[in-house]
Design a protein around this motif. Structure first.
Motif, PDB file in Angstrom:
ATOM      1  N   TYR A 205       0.694  -1.194  -0.053  1.00 25.36           N
ATOM      2  CA  TYR A 205      -0.060  -0.009   0.128  1.00 25.36           C
ATOM      3  C   TYR A 205       0.880   1.394  -0.030  1.00 25.36           C
ATOM      4  N   GLU A 206       1.912   1.301   0.802  1.00 28.54           N
ATOM      5  CA  GLU A 206       2.594   2.738   0.890  1.00 28.54           C
ATOM      6  C   GLU A 206       3.254   2.805  -0.342  1.00 28.54           C
ATOM      7  N   THR A 207       4.156   1.781  -0.819  1.00 32.63           N
ATOM      8  CA  THR A 207       4.641   2.203  -2.058  1.00 32.63           C
ATOM      9  C   THR A 207       3.889   2.235  -3.206  1.00 32.63           C
ATOM     10  N   VAL A 208       2.658   1.894  -3.411  1.00 33.71           N
ATOM     11  CA  VAL A 208       1.767   2.325  -4.540  1.00 33.71           C
ATOM     12  C   VAL A 208       1.322   3.757  -4.168  1.00 33.71           C
ATOM     13  N   PHE A 209       0.869   4.051  -2.911  1.00 30.63           N
ATOM     14  CA  PHE A 209       0.385   5.426  -2.595  1.00 30.63           C
ATOM     15  C   PHE A 209       1.684   6.495  -2.820  1.00 30.63           C
ATOM     16  N   ILE A 210       2.814   6.195  -2.647  1.00 29.55           N
ATOM     17  CA  ILE A 210       3.737   7.013  -2.906  1.00 29.55           C
ATOM     18  C   ILE A 210       4.238   7.447  -4.333  1.00 29.55           C
ATOM     19  N   ASP A 211       4.129   6.045  -5.030  1.00 33.84           N
ATOM     20  CA  ASP A 211       4.018   6.217  -6.548  1.00 33.84           C
ATOM     21  C   ASP A 211       2.993   7.216  -7.080  1.00 33.84           C
ATOM     22  N   LEU A 212       1.834   7.125  -6.691  1.00 36.03           N
ATOM     23  CA  LEU A 212       0.669   8.179  -6.909  1.00 36.03           C
ATOM     24  C   LEU A 212       0.943   9.438  -6.768  1.00 36.03           C
ATOM     25  N   LEU A 213       1.562   9.798  -5.553  1.00 38.00           N
ATOM     26  CA  LEU A 213       2.005  11.019  -5.004  1.00 38.00           C
ATOM     27  C   LEU A 213       3.003  11.571  -6.031  1.00 38.00           C
ATOM     28  N   VAL A 214       3.887  10.830  -6.429  1.00 36.64           N
ATOM     29  CA  VAL A 214       5.037  11.321  -7.383  1.00 36.64           C
ATOM     30  C   VAL A 214       4.332  11.690  -8.540  1.00 36.64           C
ATOM     31  N   LYS A 215       3.532  10.717  -9.147  1.00 32.31           N
ATOM     32  CA  LYS A 215       2.679  11.098 -10.447  1.00 32.31           C
ATOM     33  C   LYS A 215       2.254  12.496 -10.271  1.00 32.31           C
ATOM     34  N   ALA A 216       1.433  12.716  -9.188  1.00 32.06           N
ATOM     35  CA  ALA A 216       0.582  13.884  -9.005  1.00 32.06           C
ATOM     36  C   ALA A 216       1.742  15.038  -8.796  1.00 32.06           C
ATOM     37  N   LYS A 217       2.782  14.872  -8.325  1.00 34.24           N
ATOM     38  CA  LYS A 217       3.760  15.947  -8.185  1.00 34.24           C
ATOM     39  C   LYS A 217       4.250  16.226  -9.400  1.00 34.24           C
TER      40      LYS A 217
ATOM     41  N   MET B 124      -5.061  12.766  13.504  1.00 35.98           N
ATOM     42  CA  MET B 124      -3.762  12.316  13.328  1.00 35.98           C
ATOM     43  C   MET B 124      -2.707  12.683  14.820  1.00 35.98           C
ATOM     44  N   PRO B 125      -1.752  11.891  15.228  1.00 34.37           N
ATOM     45  CA  PRO B 125      -0.720  12.331  16.172  1.00 34.37           C
ATOM     46  C   PRO B 125       0.180  13.691  15.512  1.00 34.37           C
ATOM     47  N   ALA B 126       0.786  14.218  16.190  1.00 35.31           N
ATOM     48  CA  ALA B 126       1.506  15.437  15.867  1.00 35.31           C
ATOM     49  C   ALA B 126       2.967  14.797  15.483  1.00 35.31           C
ATOM     50  N   HIS B 127       3.364  13.823  16.128  1.00 37.78           N
ATOM     51  CA  HIS B 127       4.515  13.040  15.633  1.00 37.78           C
ATOM     52  C   HIS B 127       4.166  11.491  15.263  1.00 37.78           C
ATOM     53  N   GLY B 128       4.904  11.057  14.188  1.00 37.77           N
ATOM     54  CA  GLY B 128       4.524   9.449  13.830  1.00 37.77           C
ATOM     55  C   GLY B 128       3.223   9.693  13.001  1.00 37.77           C
ATOM     56  N   CYS B 129       3.022  10.521  12.142  1.00 40.91           N
ATOM     57  CA  CYS B 129       1.991  10.914  11.164  1.00 40.91           C
ATOM     58  C   CYS B 129       2.172   9.874  10.062  1.00 40.91           C
ATOM     59  N   TRP B 130       1.563   9.034   9.686  1.00 39.32           N
ATOM     60  CA  TRP B 130       2.013   8.409   8.446  1.00 39.32           C
ATOM     61  C   TRP B 130       1.582   9.128   7.058  1.00 39.32           C
ATOM     62  N   HIS B 131       0.766  10.023   7.145  1.00 38.63           N
ATOM     63  CA  HIS B 131       0.656  10.827   5.658  1.00 38.63           C
ATOM     64  C   HIS B 131       1.925  11.694   5.796  1.00 38.63           C
ATOM     65  N   ASP B 132       2.258  12.389   6.916  1.00 44.74           N
ATOM     66  CA  ASP B 132       3.347  13.115   6.934  1.00 44.74           C
ATOM     67  C   ASP B 132       4.679  12.434   6.538  1.00 44.74           C
ATOM     68  N   GLU B 133       4.745  11.343   6.784  1.00 46.13           N
ATOM     69  CA  GLU B 133       6.132  10.379   6.353  1.00 46.13           C
ATOM     70  C   GLU B 133       5.926  10.261   4.880  1.00 46.13           C
ATOM     71  N   VAL B 134       4.808   9.951   4.145  1.00 47.53           N
ATOM     72  CA  VAL B 134       4.777   9.506   2.965  1.00 47.53           C
ATOM     73  C   VAL B 134       4.976  10.777   2.040  1.00 47.53           C
ATOM     74  N   THR B 135       4.420  11.684   2.421  1.00 48.71           N
ATOM     75  CA  THR B 135       4.594  13.258   1.681  1.00 48.71           C
ATOM     76  C   THR B 135       5.982  13.548   1.666  1.00 48.71           C
ATOM     77  N   LYS B 136       6.602  13.355   2.621  1.00 41.15           N
ATOM     78  CA  LYS B 136       8.102  13.742   2.619  1.00 41.15           C
ATOM     79  C   LYS B 136       8.913  12.935   1.983  1.00 41.15           C
ATOM     80  N   LYS B 137       8.533  11.665   1.443  1.00 39.29           N
ATOM     81  CA  LYS B 137       9.008  10.541   0.714  1.00 39.29           C
ATOM     82  C   LYS B 137       9.011  10.905  -0.668  1.00 39.29           C
ATOM     83  N   ALA B 138       7.752  11.524  -0.805  1.00 42.66           N
ATOM     84  CA  ALA B 138       7.273  12.164  -2.198  1.00 42.66           C
ATOM     85  C   ALA B 138       7.831  13.535  -2.692  1.00 42.66           C
TER      86      ALA B 138
END
Length: 228
Positions: free
Chosen positions: A84-96, A110-124
């Motif tokens: 899921y995470e890999t595919v989601f990041i791929d879609l974010l890159v396409k959108a970028k 969402m917690p202020a620290h350890g937020c999954w969406h924050d992590e994947v957006t940074k990767k993209a």
């Protein structure tokens, strides 16, 4: 100012892609973000076979009907939980690559620290926008209804106080008060229920649907929707 403190406002003045389940929170977040930024598309994740959306169990025809009425393209892909995470990041890159600078989501708690969406957006290489973050749940659903959105309950968790009879109910103030009286979070943030939005200020026209036969899977009951 930390990145997390900007989550509520990161879409301001920017192009964004919206994580879109077709439900109330994602629709309200999209509405608020479209007032201050420019939407370039919707991300919808599908289950492995691509026949239903991962979060709200909607068929592609409903997803595309919503997107067509909103007037935005859909970035969609099927994924298992394992990839899921890999595919989601791929879609974010396409959108970028199409100009997106921010990912907008409808998350509230969402917690202020350890937020999954924050992590994947940074990767993209994107920023994260969560306009509903830390809002009062009752305030969120009241704003949603007062803006003129129309949403139907399509998934219920029978172990969390929801009933089969809740399927097909329309979110309005009376029904929300009923849920509160039953001890249920008005936003369903504990997984009590999910909705599909069929009309509202981001839609050019309402989505026409046909209701199918109720399906059950362990603690869950689902109301299938079809275009029509």
């Amino acid at each position: 100012m930390t990145a997390s403190m900007n989550w509520k406002n990161n879409a301001h003045g920017h192009k964004f892609i919206a994580s879109f389940s077709g439900g109330k929170d994602g629709s309200l977040a999209l509405y608020q973000s479209m007032k201050v930024g420019e939407a370039v598309g919707l991300i919808v994740m599908m289950e492995e076979e691509g026949k239903r959306s991962r979060s709200h169990n909607m068929p592609p025809e409903i997803i595309h009907a919503q997107a067509d009425s909103i007037g935005l393209p859909v970035y969609t892909a099927a994924a298992s939980w394992e990839d899921y995470e890999t595919v989601f990041i791929d879609l974010l890159v396409k959108a970028k690559n199409k100009g997106a600078e921010v990912l907008v989501t409808g998350d509230l708690d969402m917690p202020a620290h350890g937020c999954w969406h924050d992590e994947v957006t940074k990767k993209a290489g994107l920023k994260l926008g969560m306009p509903l973050w830390e809002m009062n749940h009752g305030q969120v659903v009241k704003e949603f209804i007062d803006l003129g959105f129309a949403a139907t309950v399509v998934t219920v968790n029978l172990s969390l106080g929801m009933r089969e009879e809740d399927l097909g109910r329309t979110l309005d103030h009376e029904y929300i008060q009923e849920l509160v009286n039953r001890g249920i979070d008005p936003c369903g943030e504990g997984g009590e229920f999910h909705t599909t939005v069929l009309d509202g200020p981001i839609f050019k026209y309402p989505i026409s649907v046909r209701k199918g036969e109720i399906l059950k899977d362990r603690d869950y009951a689902f109301l299938p929707l079809r275009s029509g």
